[in-house]
Design a protein around this motif. Structure first.
Motif, PDB file in Angstrom:
ATOM      1  N   TRP A  59      -8.689 -14.151  -2.559  1.00 36.76           N
ATOM      2  CA  TRP A  59      -9.177 -12.913  -3.169  1.00 36.76           C
ATOM      3  C   TRP A  59     -10.647 -12.620  -2.864  1.00 36.76           C
ATOM      4  CZ3 TRP A  59      -5.747  -9.600  -4.378  1.00 36.76           C
ATOM      5  CH2 TRP A  59      -4.457 -10.055  -4.709  1.00 36.76           C
ATOM      6  N   SER A  60     -11.251 -13.336  -1.942  1.00 36.89           N
ATOM      7  CA  SER A  60     -12.670 -13.107  -1.635  1.00 36.89           C
ATOM      8  C   SER A  60     -12.898 -11.689  -1.105  1.00 36.89           C
ATOM      9  CB  SER A  60     -13.175 -14.142  -0.640  1.00 36.89           C
ATOM     10  OG  SER A  60     -12.439 -14.075   0.569  1.00 36.89           O
ATOM     11  N   GLY A  61     -11.980 -11.180  -0.291  1.00 35.50           N
ATOM     12  CA  GLY A  61     -12.105  -9.805   0.210  1.00 35.50           C
ATOM     13  C   GLY A  61     -12.040  -8.784  -0.901  1.00 35.50           C
ATOM     14  N   TRP A  62     -11.142  -9.019  -1.856  1.00 34.60           N
ATOM     15  CA  TRP A  62     -11.039  -8.098  -2.989  1.00 34.60           C
ATOM     16  C   TRP A  62     -12.307  -8.144  -3.832  1.00 34.60           C
ATOM     17  CZ3 TRP A  62      -9.811  -3.926  -5.157  1.00 34.60           C
ATOM     18  CH2 TRP A  62      -9.994  -3.752  -6.533  1.00 34.60           C
ATOM     19  N   ARG A  63     -12.859  -9.325  -4.058  1.00 31.85           N
ATOM     20  CA  ARG A  63     -14.070  -9.422  -4.883  1.00 31.85           C
ATOM     21  C   ARG A  63     -15.220  -8.631  -4.286  1.00 31.85           C
ATOM     22  NH1 ARG A  63     -12.003 -14.667  -5.536  1.00 31.85           N
ATOM     23  NH2 ARG A  63     -13.358 -15.559  -3.949  1.00 31.85           N
ATOM     24  N   ALA A  64     -15.354  -8.662  -2.965  1.00 30.54           N
ATOM     25  CA  ALA A  64     -16.420  -7.879  -2.307  1.00 30.54           C
ATOM     26  C   ALA A  64     -16.164  -6.386  -2.479  1.00 30.54           C
ATOM     27  CB  ALA A  64     -16.480  -8.237  -0.821  1.00 30.54           C
ATOM     28  N   LEU A  65     -14.913  -5.970  -2.321  1.00 28.80           N
ATOM     29  CA  LEU A  65     -14.559  -4.560  -2.504  1.00 28.80           C
ATOM     30  C   LEU A  65     -14.779  -4.124  -3.945  1.00 28.80           C
ATOM     31  CD1 LEU A  65     -13.327  -1.936  -1.368  1.00 28.80           C
ATOM     32  CD2 LEU A  65     -11.066  -2.909  -1.814  1.00 28.80           C
ATOM     33  N   ALA A  66     -14.403  -4.976  -4.893  1.00 33.93           N
ATOM     34  CA  ALA A  66     -14.578  -4.655  -6.310  1.00 33.93           C
ATOM     35  C   ALA A  66     -16.051  -4.454  -6.654  1.00 33.93           C
ATOM     36  CB  ALA A  66     -13.970  -5.765  -7.173  1.00 33.93           C
ATOM     37  N   GLU A  67     -16.926  -5.279  -6.085  1.00 32.51           N
ATOM     38  CA  GLU A  67     -18.362  -5.124  -6.341  1.00 32.51           C
ATOM     39  C   GLU A  67     -18.865  -3.776  -5.831  1.00 32.51           C
ATOM     40  OE1 GLU A  67     -20.347  -7.001  -8.272  1.00 32.51           O
ATOM     41  OE2 GLU A  67     -18.469  -8.050  -8.703  1.00 32.51           O
ATOM     42  N   ALA A  89       0.324  -0.108  -0.448  1.00 33.12           N
ATOM     43  CA  ALA A  89      -1.070  -0.584  -0.407  1.00 33.12           C
ATOM     44  C   ALA A  89      -1.908   0.084  -1.488  1.00 33.12           C
ATOM     45  CB  ALA A  89      -1.676  -0.329   0.969  1.00 33.12           C
ATOM     46  N   LEU A  90      -1.706   1.376  -1.701  1.00 33.14           N
ATOM     47  CA  LEU A  90      -2.501   2.074  -2.712  1.00 33.14           C
ATOM     48  C   LEU A  90      -2.071   1.668  -4.118  1.00 33.14           C
ATOM     49  CD1 LEU A  90      -4.816   4.004  -3.134  1.00 33.14           C
ATOM     50  CD2 LEU A  90      -3.185   5.884  -3.135  1.00 33.14           C
ATOM     51  N   LYS A  91      -0.768   1.498  -4.327  1.00 33.06           N
ATOM     52  CA  LYS A  91      -0.301   1.048  -5.634  1.00 33.06           C
ATOM     53  C   LYS A  91      -0.830  -0.372  -5.925  1.00 33.06           C
ATOM     54  CE  LYS A  91       2.493   2.841  -7.891  1.00 33.06           C
ATOM     55  NZ  LYS A  91       2.602   3.795  -8.983  1.00 33.06           N
ATOM     56  N   ASN A  92      -0.839  -1.229  -4.911  1.00 32.30           N
ATOM     57  CA  ASN A  92      -1.389  -2.571  -5.055  1.00 32.30           C
ATOM     58  C   ASN A  92      -2.881  -2.503  -5.395  1.00 32.30           C
ATOM     59  OD1 ASN A  92      -1.136  -5.542  -4.754  1.00 32.30           O
ATOM     60  ND2 ASN A  92      -2.453  -5.234  -2.973  1.00 32.30           N
ATOM     61  N   PHE A  93      -3.606  -1.621  -4.718  1.00 31.94           N
ATOM     62  CA  PHE A  93      -5.022  -1.425  -4.994  1.00 31.94           C
ATOM     63  C   PHE A  93      -5.243  -1.064  -6.463  1.00 31.94           C
ATOM     64  CE2 PHE A  93      -8.376   1.768  -5.518  1.00 31.94           C
ATOM     65  CZ  PHE A  93      -9.492   1.063  -5.098  1.00 31.94           C
ATOM     66  N   LEU A  94      -4.412  -0.160  -6.990  1.00 33.85           N
ATOM     67  CA  LEU A  94      -4.560   0.259  -8.384  1.00 33.85           C
ATOM     68  C   LEU A  94      -4.192  -0.858  -9.357  1.00 33.85           C
ATOM     69  CD1 LEU A  94      -3.275   3.920  -8.055  1.00 33.85           C
ATOM     70  CD2 LEU A  94      -5.607   3.195  -8.630  1.00 33.85           C
ATOM     71  N   LEU A  95      -3.265  -1.736  -8.972  1.00 33.38           N
ATOM     72  CA  LEU A  95      -2.955  -2.898  -9.796  1.00 33.38           C
ATOM     73  C   LEU A  95      -4.155  -3.845  -9.882  1.00 33.38           C
ATOM     74  CD1 LEU A  95       0.654  -3.828  -8.615  1.00 33.38           C
ATOM     75  CD2 LEU A  95       0.003  -3.145 -10.928  1.00 33.38           C
ATOM     76  N   LEU A  96      -4.906  -3.944  -8.800  1.00 36.27           N
ATOM     77  CA  LEU A  96      -6.058  -4.840  -8.758  1.00 36.27           C
ATOM     78  C   LEU A  96      -7.253  -4.294  -9.533  1.00 36.27           C
ATOM     79  CD1 LEU A  96      -5.809  -5.837  -4.997  1.00 36.27           C
ATOM     80  CD2 LEU A  96      -5.313  -7.302  -6.969  1.00 36.27           C
ATOM     81  N   CYS A  97      -7.380  -2.978  -9.585  1.00 35.91           N
ATOM     82  CA  CYS A  97      -8.535  -2.370 -10.252  1.00 35.91           C
ATOM     83  C   CYS A  97      -8.456  -2.526 -11.763  1.00 35.91           C
ATOM     84  CB  CYS A  97      -8.618  -0.887  -9.914  1.00 35.91           C
ATOM     85  SG  CYS A  97      -9.172  -0.530  -8.240  1.00 35.91           S
TER      86      CYS A  97
END
Length: 198
Positions: A59-67, A89-97
């Motif tokens: 999840w390191s890539g997601w953490r950078a995007l989240a910041e 991909a977009l639905k997954n993105f919204l699950l992560l946010c």
């Protein structure tokens, strides 16, 4: 102000990325000093799993995007219409946010269609896209219909009326961003205490 534009297609060099580049160009003239495109076709985010909470390496890539998202004042979500739906991909993105990334921020929804369709992904995202992340979808949206003829030039569209509407919509998004800034500030603790939608 800062705008994050999410291109939700899985395809590289997609019409969604072209729509993102067009909206990025408009944003600079409508109140956003900074507008960044985040292309989900190249970010390769894993599918949501509980590891996102434990901070595992995948999840390191997601953490950078989240910041990056945390510093944005507004967001644009762009999805192609695939079988009448928004992309995985977009639905997954919204699950992560969470509310940390999108809470009480104005979000413009946009869809891209090769024909005269494009409304179903907008309806789908309005219905399910903000439950736990507390995104505020603004009333207006954009549909890039007949995208192969509409998005013919770099950072431009072939339809003058659509261009006028898009400029108004981005200006509207900037107005919402300014108006919602104090709301986000006031509700910070509440978003921590009540992170999930009902």
């Amino acid at each position: 102000m800062k705008l994050s534009i999410i291109s939700g297609s899985h395809r590289e060099q997609s019409h969604s990325v072209k729509a993102a580049a067009y909206l990025q160009a408009l944003a600079h003239g409508q109140g956003f000093e900074e507008a960044e495109i985040m292309d989900l076709s190249t970010l390769n985010l894993p599918l949501w799993n509980e590891g996102v909470w434990s901070g595992s390496e995948e999840w390191s890539g997601w953490r950078a995007l989240a910041e990056e998202l945390k510093t944005s004042d507004a967001v644009v979500l762009i999805t192609p219409e695939w079988h009448g739906m928004a992309t995985p991909a977009l639905k997954n993105f919204l699950l992560l946010c969470t509310s940390a990334e999108l809470g009480h921020k104005p979000v413009l929804l946009a869809s891209v269609s090769a024909s005269v369709n494009g409304v179903y992904p907008i309806s789908e995202l309005r219905m399910t896209g903000s439950k736990n992340n507390h995104a505020c979808f603004i009333p207006d949206h954009l549909i890039f219909r007949d995208c192969e003829t509409l998005l013919t030039a770099d950072k431009a569209v072939s339809d003058e009326r659509f261009d006028g509407r898009a400029r108004y919509t981005i200006k509207s998004l900037a107005a919402y961003a300014r108006a919602l800034a104090p709301v986000r500030e006031e509700l910070q603790q509440g978003m921590k205490d009540f992170p999930f939608g009902m």
